[in-house]
Write an enzyme that holds these catalytic residues in place. Structure first.
Site, PDB file in Angstrom:
ATOM      1  N   CYS A   1     -39.453  11.337  -8.946  1.00 23.84           N
ATOM      2  CA  CYS A   1     -39.123  11.515  -7.529  1.00 23.84           C
ATOM      3  C   CYS A   1     -40.322  12.159  -6.834  1.00 23.84           C
ATOM      4  O   CYS A   1     -41.453  11.962  -7.270  1.00 23.84           O
ATOM      5  CB  CYS A   1     -37.836  12.331  -7.361  1.00 23.84           C
ATOM      6  SG  CYS A   1     -37.963  14.064  -7.835  1.00 23.84           S
ATOM      7  N   THR A   2     -40.066  12.925  -5.803  1.00 21.01           N
ATOM      8  CA  THR A   2     -41.157  13.524  -5.029  1.00 21.01           C
ATOM      9  C   THR A   2     -41.608  14.860  -5.617  1.00 21.01           C
ATOM     10  O   THR A   2     -42.735  14.999  -6.074  1.00 21.01           O
ATOM     11  CB  THR A   2     -40.733  13.710  -3.559  1.00 21.01           C
ATOM     12  OG1 THR A   2     -40.289  12.444  -3.041  1.00 21.01           O
ATOM     13  CG2 THR A   2     -41.893  14.214  -2.715  1.00 21.01           C
ATOM     14  N   GLY A   3     -40.721  15.856  -5.631  1.00 21.81           N
ATOM     15  CA  GLY A   3     -41.110  17.200  -6.031  1.00 21.81           C
ATOM     16  C   GLY A   3     -40.662  17.637  -7.406  1.00 21.81           C
ATOM     17  O   GLY A   3     -41.029  18.705  -7.876  1.00 21.81           O
ATOM     18  N   ASN A   4     -39.819  16.836  -8.068  1.00 20.15           N
ATOM     19  CA  ASN A   4     -39.343  17.102  -9.420  1.00 20.15           C
ATOM     20  C   ASN A   4     -38.545  18.404  -9.525  1.00 20.15           C
ATOM     21  O   ASN A   4     -38.598  19.108 -10.513  1.00 20.15           O
ATOM     22  CB  ASN A   4     -40.518  17.098 -10.411  1.00 20.15           C
ATOM     23  CG  ASN A   4     -40.089  17.010 -11.867  1.00 20.15           C
ATOM     24  OD1 ASN A   4     -40.720  17.617 -12.722  1.00 20.15           O
ATOM     25  ND2 ASN A   4     -39.034  16.281 -12.169  1.00 20.15           N
ATOM     26  N   THR A   5     -37.785  18.701  -8.450  1.00 22.39           N
ATOM     27  CA  THR A   5     -36.902  19.872  -8.506  1.00 22.39           C
ATOM     28  C   THR A   5     -35.440  19.523  -8.245  1.00 22.39           C
ATOM     29  O   THR A   5     -34.572  20.374  -8.429  1.00 22.39           O
ATOM     30  CB  THR A   5     -37.328  20.946  -7.483  1.00 22.39           C
ATOM     31  OG1 THR A   5     -37.267  20.397  -6.167  1.00 22.39           O
ATOM     32  CG2 THR A   5     -38.718  21.493  -7.788  1.00 22.39           C
ATOM     33  N   CYS A   6     -35.170  18.286  -7.826  1.00 24.03           N
ATOM     34  CA  CYS A   6     -33.785  17.896  -7.502  1.00 24.03           C
ATOM     35  C   CYS A   6     -33.379  16.611  -8.229  1.00 24.03           C
ATOM     36  O   CYS A   6     -32.808  16.659  -9.313  1.00 24.03           O
ATOM     37  CB  CYS A   6     -33.605  17.680  -6.002  1.00 24.03           C
ATOM     38  SG  CYS A   6     -34.063  19.041  -4.951  1.00 24.03           S
ATOM     39  N   ARG A   7     -33.700  15.478  -7.602  1.00 23.26           N
ATOM     40  CA  ARG A   7     -33.205  14.193  -8.094  1.00 23.26           C
ATOM     41  C   ARG A   7     -33.642  13.848  -9.502  1.00 23.26           C
ATOM     42  O   ARG A   7     -32.802  13.509 -10.354  1.00 23.26           O
ATOM     43  CB  ARG A   7     -33.626  13.061  -7.147  1.00 23.26           C
ATOM     44  CG  ARG A   7     -32.916  13.091  -5.826  1.00 23.26           C
ATOM     45  CD  ARG A   7     -33.472  12.063  -4.874  1.00 23.26           C
ATOM     46  NE  ARG A   7     -34.823  12.455  -4.449  1.00 23.26           N
ATOM     47  CZ  ARG A   7     -35.552  11.770  -3.582  1.00 23.26           C
ATOM     48  NH1 ARG A   7     -35.075  10.662  -3.067  1.00 23.26           N
ATOM     49  NH2 ARG A   7     -36.737  12.192  -3.227  1.00 23.26           N
TER      50      ARG A   7
ATOM     51  N   ASP B   1     -31.940  11.891  -0.979  1.00 23.58           N
ATOM     52  CA  ASP B   1     -32.647  13.131  -1.265  1.00 23.58           C
ATOM     53  C   ASP B   1     -31.878  14.314  -0.676  1.00 23.58           C
ATOM     54  O   ASP B   1     -31.778  14.446   0.542  1.00 23.58           O
ATOM     55  CB  ASP B   1     -34.056  13.077  -0.669  1.00 23.58           C
ATOM     56  CG  ASP B   1     -34.924  14.251  -1.084  1.00 23.58           C
ATOM     57  OD1 ASP B   1     -34.436  15.133  -1.826  1.00 23.58           O
ATOM     58  OD2 ASP B   1     -36.090  14.275  -0.673  1.00 23.58           O
TER      59      ASP B   1
END
Length: 137
Positions: free
Chosen positions: A7-13, A107
Protein backbone atom coordinates in the site's frame (compact mmCIF):
# COMPACT_ATOMS: atom_id res chain seq x y z
CA UNK A 1 4.79 -19.10 -1.93
CA UNK A 2 6.01 -15.56 -1.23
CA UNK A 3 3.38 -12.82 -1.10
CA UNK A 4 3.87 -9.11 -0.38
CA UNK A 5 0.87 -6.87 0.25
CA UNK A 6 1.67 -3.31 -0.83
CA UNK A 7 0.00 0.00 0.00
CA UNK A 8 1.18 3.57 0.57
CA UNK A 9 2.51 3.90 4.12
CA UNK A 10 2.45 0.29 5.36
CA UNK A 11 0.65 1.18 8.60
CA UNK A 12 -2.98 0.32 7.76
CA UNK A 13 -4.17 -1.64 4.74
CA UNK A 14 -1.17 -3.78 3.82
CA UNK A 15 -0.33 -5.02 7.34
CA UNK A 16 -4.01 -5.85 7.94
CA UNK A 17 -4.21 -7.63 4.57
CA UNK A 18 -1.01 -9.57 5.24
CA UNK A 19 -2.20 -10.74 8.67
CA UNK A 20 -5.55 -11.90 7.27
CA UNK A 21 -3.94 -13.68 4.34
CA UNK A 22 -1.27 -15.33 6.51
CA UNK A 23 -4.01 -16.84 8.69
CA UNK A 24 -5.63 -18.36 5.60
CA UNK A 25 -2.37 -19.47 3.94
CA UNK A 26 -0.23 -20.72 6.84
CA UNK A 27 2.34 -22.32 4.53
CA UNK A 28 2.98 -19.09 2.63
CA UNK A 29 5.47 -16.35 3.43
CA UNK A 30 3.21 -13.29 3.64
CA UNK A 31 4.54 -9.83 4.41
CA UNK A 32 3.78 -6.21 3.60
CA UNK A 33 5.47 -3.01 2.47
CA UNK A 34 4.58 0.54 1.48
CA UNK A 35 5.60 2.52 -1.56
CA UNK A 36 6.19 5.59 0.62
CA UNK A 37 6.56 3.96 4.02
CA UNK A 38 8.50 5.59 6.81
CA UNK A 39 10.72 2.72 7.97
CA UNK A 40 9.97 1.41 11.44
CA UNK A 41 6.58 3.03 12.00
CA UNK A 42 4.13 0.81 13.90
CA UNK A 43 0.70 -0.12 12.57
CA UNK A 44 -1.85 2.59 13.27
CA UNK A 45 -3.78 2.32 16.53
CA UNK A 46 -7.08 1.77 14.73
CA UNK A 47 -5.54 -0.94 12.52
CA UNK A 48 -4.30 -2.70 15.67
CA UNK A 49 -7.77 -2.51 17.21
CA UNK A 50 -9.57 -3.65 14.05
CA UNK A 51 -7.28 -6.69 13.75
CA UNK A 52 -7.60 -7.43 17.47
CA UNK A 53 -11.38 -7.60 16.97
CA UNK A 54 -10.67 -10.33 14.39
CA UNK A 55 -8.36 -12.25 16.70
CA UNK A 56 -5.13 -11.11 15.02
CA UNK A 57 -2.23 -9.34 16.72
CA UNK A 58 -0.25 -7.00 14.47
CA UNK A 59 1.43 -5.11 17.32
CA UNK A 60 4.89 -6.30 16.25
CA UNK A 61 4.46 -4.84 12.75
CA UNK A 62 6.94 -2.18 11.66
CA UNK A 63 6.60 -0.37 8.35
CA UNK A 64 9.10 -0.97 5.58
CA UNK A 65 9.51 0.72 2.23
CA UNK A 66 9.02 -1.44 -0.85
CA UNK A 67 12.22 -2.01 -2.82
CA UNK A 68 12.29 -3.58 -6.31
CA UNK A 69 14.48 -6.50 -5.17
CA UNK A 70 11.61 -7.63 -2.90
CA UNK A 71 9.65 -8.61 -6.02
CA UNK A 72 12.00 -11.51 -6.81
CA UNK A 73 9.87 -14.66 -6.77
CA UNK A 74 6.95 -12.89 -5.09
CA UNK A 75 3.32 -12.23 -5.85
CA UNK A 76 2.81 -8.50 -5.24
CA UNK A 77 -0.71 -7.70 -4.07
CA UNK A 78 -1.47 -4.01 -4.57
CA UNK A 79 -4.18 -2.32 -2.55
CA UNK A 80 -5.12 0.05 -5.41
CA UNK A 81 -4.78 0.38 -9.17
CA UNK A 82 -2.32 3.26 -8.58
CA UNK A 83 -0.17 1.02 -6.39
CA UNK A 84 -0.27 -1.70 -9.08
CA UNK A 85 0.84 0.80 -11.77
CA UNK A 86 3.70 1.99 -9.58
CA UNK A 87 4.80 -1.58 -8.84
CA UNK A 88 4.72 -2.53 -12.53
CA UNK A 89 6.80 0.54 -13.31
CA UNK A 90 9.36 -0.26 -10.61
CA UNK A 91 9.47 -4.00 -11.32
CA UNK A 92 8.80 -4.78 -15.00
CA UNK A 93 7.91 -8.43 -15.37
CA UNK A 94 6.93 -8.85 -11.71
CA UNK A 95 3.71 -10.64 -10.86
CA UNK A 96 1.41 -7.84 -9.70
CA UNK A 97 -2.29 -8.24 -8.89
CA UNK A 98 -4.90 -6.17 -7.09
CA UNK A 99 -5.77 -7.59 -3.67
CA UNK A 100 -9.48 -7.28 -4.47
CA UNK A 101 -9.17 -8.51 -8.04
CA UNK A 102 -10.62 -5.51 -9.85
CA UNK A 103 -11.28 -2.85 -7.23
CA UNK A 104 -9.35 -0.65 -4.83
CA UNK A 105 -9.18 -1.27 -1.08
CA UNK A 106 -10.53 1.85 0.66
CA UNK A 107 -7.91 3.80 2.61
CA UNK A 108 -8.96 4.39 6.23
CA UNK A 109 -5.88 6.48 7.07
CA UNK A 110 -6.76 9.52 9.16
CA UNK A 111 -10.34 8.39 9.69
CA UNK A 112 -12.13 6.95 12.71
CA UNK A 113 -12.47 3.40 13.95
CA UNK A 114 -15.55 2.74 11.82
CA UNK A 115 -13.55 3.27 8.61
CA UNK A 116 -10.90 0.81 9.81
CA UNK A 117 -13.55 -1.78 10.67
CA UNK A 118 -15.10 -1.37 7.20
CA UNK A 119 -11.68 -1.74 5.55
CA UNK A 120 -10.92 -4.80 7.71
CA UNK A 121 -14.18 -6.37 6.56
CA UNK A 122 -13.41 -5.66 2.89
CA UNK A 123 -9.93 -7.13 3.37
CA UNK A 124 -11.35 -10.21 5.12
CA UNK A 125 -13.63 -10.95 2.18
CA UNK A 126 -10.83 -10.25 -0.29
CA UNK A 127 -8.38 -12.47 1.59
CA UNK A 128 -10.86 -15.36 1.56
CA UNK A 129 -11.37 -15.06 -2.20
CA UNK A 130 -7.63 -14.73 -2.81
CA UNK A 131 -6.74 -17.70 -0.60
CA UNK A 132 -9.30 -19.84 -2.39
CA UNK A 133 -7.94 -18.82 -5.81
CA UNK A 134 -4.31 -19.30 -4.80
CA UNK A 135 -4.99 -22.72 -3.29
CA UNK A 136 -6.51 -23.83 -6.62
CA UNK A 137 -3.26 -23.18 -8.53
Amino acid sequence: MKIICVCTGNTCRSPMAAALLQRLLPGAEVSSAGLYAEEGMPASRHALLAMDEMGLDISAHRARRFRPEMAEGALLLAMTRAHARALRGMCPGARVELFLGDEDVPDPFGQGMEAYERTAQVLTEGAAALAKRLNMR
